[in-house]
Design an enzyme around this catalytic site. Structure first.
Site, short mmCIF file in Angstrom:
data_model
loop_
_atom_site.label_atom_id
_atom_site.label_comp_id
_atom_site.label_asym_id
_atom_site.label_seq_id
_atom_site.Cartn_x
_atom_site.Cartn_y
_atom_site.Cartn_z
N GLN A 106 0.84 -1.20 0.00
CA GLN A 106 0.00 0.00 0.00
C GLN A 106 0.87 1.25 0.00
OE1 GLN A 106 -3.73 -0.71 2.75
NE2 GLN A 106 -1.94 -1.69 3.66
N VAL A 108 3.67 4.02 -1.15
CA VAL A 108 3.97 4.70 -2.42
C VAL A 108 5.42 5.20 -2.44
CG1 VAL A 108 1.55 5.39 -2.72
CG2 VAL A 108 3.12 6.93 -1.50
N HIS A 124 -1.37 1.26 -4.32
CA HIS A 124 -1.79 2.67 -4.24
C HIS A 124 -0.91 3.57 -5.08
CE1 HIS A 124 -3.91 1.75 -0.16
NE2 HIS A 124 -4.53 1.23 -1.19
N GLY A 194 2.82 -4.34 8.99
CA GLY A 194 2.89 -2.89 9.10
C GLY A 194 1.70 -2.16 8.54
N ASN A 220 3.10 -6.54 13.62
CA ASN A 220 2.70 -5.17 13.94
C ASN A 220 2.92 -4.96 15.44
OD1 ASN A 220 1.26 -2.73 14.39
ND2 ASN A 220 -0.01 -3.15 12.59
P1 OAD Z 1 -1.46 3.27 8.93
O1 OAD Z 1 -0.76 4.50 9.41
O2 OAD Z 1 -2.96 3.24 8.91
O3 OAD Z 1 -1.00 2.03 9.82
C1 OAD Z 1 0.37 1.82 10.04
C2 OAD Z 1 0.49 0.55 10.86
O4 OAD Z 1 1.86 0.27 11.02
C3 OAD Z 1 -0.12 0.68 12.25
O5 OAD Z 1 -0.94 -0.45 12.50
C4 OAD Z 1 1.11 0.68 13.17
O6 OAD Z 1 0.85 0.01 14.40
C5 OAD Z 1 2.09 -0.12 12.35
N1 OAD Z 1 3.50 0.16 12.64
C6 OAD Z 1 4.05 1.31 13.10
N2 OAD Z 1 5.40 1.15 13.20
C7 OAD Z 1 5.68 -0.11 12.75
C8 OAD Z 1 6.86 -0.87 12.60
N3 OAD Z 1 8.07 -0.36 12.93
N4 OAD Z 1 6.78 -2.14 12.12
C9 OAD Z 1 5.57 -2.68 11.80
N5 OAD Z 1 4.39 -2.01 11.91
C10 OAD Z 1 4.47 -0.75 12.39
O7 OAD Z 1 -0.89 2.95 7.48
P2 OAD Z 1 -1.47 1.90 6.45
O8 OAD Z 1 -2.06 0.72 7.11
O9 OAD Z 1 -0.41 1.66 5.44
O10 OAD Z 1 -4.01 4.88 1.42
O11 OAD Z 1 -2.64 2.74 5.73
C11 OAD Z 1 -3.32 2.11 4.65
C12 OAD Z 1 -3.71 3.19 3.69
O12 OAD Z 1 -4.44 4.22 4.38
C13 OAD Z 1 -2.55 3.94 3.07
O13 OAD Z 1 -1.99 3.25 1.98
C14 OAD Z 1 -3.24 5.20 2.59
C15 OAD Z 1 -4.20 5.47 3.73
O14 OAD Z 1 -5.45 5.90 3.24
C16 OAD Z 1 -4.06 5.84 0.44
O15 OAD Z 1 -3.45 6.89 0.54
C17 OAD Z 1 -4.93 5.49 -0.69
#
Ligand code: OAD
Length: 252
Positions: A106, A108, A124, A194, A220
């Site tokens: 997801q 970019v 994305h 993540g 996570n």
């Molecule tokens: P989020 O910010 O929603 O979630 C990030 C996740 O990473 C959280 O669950 C954290 O607990 C976890 N995290 C933080 N540090 C970490 C580490 N060192 N190792 C592993 N995990 C860790 O980001 P996404 O899930 O990527 O879409 O968000 C999904 C989509 O929401 C994005 O692609 C974006 C947004 O809308 C678009 O822009 C279309």
């Protein structure tokens, strides 16, 4: 009693179709802000609906493109972290023994590819690629900040350019969705790494893998909505868990 890390390492050493979905958390240790972390996330400072939508771009293309160029430069300045590098090596090991490995991201930021991952599907899009709003032709701006906002299209006089990222309300690239579907159809091990697992369709991939009877993994440091439904849940940073998983793969 085997640990989750040992189970995952063994599954990676024997399975034939690995599917991984990653989110912003994998890049957190490369100092790229995630989206939803309340203190440090990108959205802690602004409402995503004000910038990451076609309507926002229509209303204020200067602000939207300035912000995305800022993110683009941040991604270019970032380096892949041990989690990215371990995933690339895991892919090499799985494919070297005849298995398939698909990395659905997801993100970019392009860091999986820079880390050496080869079968990467950018669900994305990519902030490194921009396109002409008139012709749709894509281009990759240079390493320096863009000189004007919104940037002029290099292909059509008078047209402007936008980043090739999926905004809220926009469809995902069909070729990315098709690739994800093909990979999930032959998946016998699924890892979610993540991601907060709140944005579809990526959030639903774990269900497709489970429906096939594939063991599922989440890495996570925080629990998410899928933590209770995966086979093995690793409550750790990806930059720590993935190298540990890779290290144990060599024992199988
Ligand atoms: P989020 O910010 O929603 O979630 C990030 C996740 O990473 C959280 O669950 C954290 O607990 C976890 N995290 C933080 N540090 C970490 C580490 N060192 N190792 C592993 N995990 C860790 O980001 P996404 O899930 O990527 O879409 O968000 C999904 C989509 O929401 C994005 O692609 C974006 C947004 O809308 C678009 O822009 C279309």
């Amino acid at each position: 009693m085997k640990t989750a890390i040992q189970h995952i390492s063994q599954a990676l050493s024997t399975c034939s179709g690995v599917v991984v979905v990653t989110g912003a958390g994998v890049s957190a240790e490369s100092r790229i802000p995630t989206f939803r972390d309340s203190m440090t996330g990108l959205w802690a400072r602004f409402d995503p609906q004000t910038l990451a939508t076609p309507e926002a771009f229509e209303a204020d293309p200067e602000t939207v493109t300035r912000w995305y160029d800022h993110r683009r430069l941040g991604c270019l300045a970032a380096e892949p972290n041990p989690g990215h590098l371990a995933l690339a090596e895991i892919e090499r090991r799985v494919t070297a023994r005849g298995g398939s490995f698909t990395l659905l991201t997801q993100n970019v930021d392009g860091l999986h590819t820079r880390a050496g991952s080869s079968n990467v599907v950018e669900l994305h899009g990519s902030v490194a690629r921009w396109r002409c709003c008139a012709t749709g032709r894509e281009f990759e701006p240079g390493p320096e900040a863009m000189g004007e906002f919104p940037p002029a299209s290099p292909f059509e006089a008078g047209a402007i350019a936008r980043p090739c990222v999926v905004w809220f309300g926009e469809a995902l690239p069909t070729e990315a969705l098709d690739a994800a579907e093909r990979a999930l159809d032959t998946c016998d091990l699924f890892l979610s790494i993540g991601t907060s697992s709140v944005v579809w369709p990526a959030a639903g991939f774990v269900l497709a893998a489970t429906a096939r009877g594939a063991p599922t993994v989440e890495i996570n440091p925080e629990p998410t909505d899928i933590s209770q439904r995966v086979t093995w849940s690793v409550r750790a940073k990806s930059g720590e868990a993935l190298p540990a998983i890779l290290e144990r793969m060599s024992f199988h």
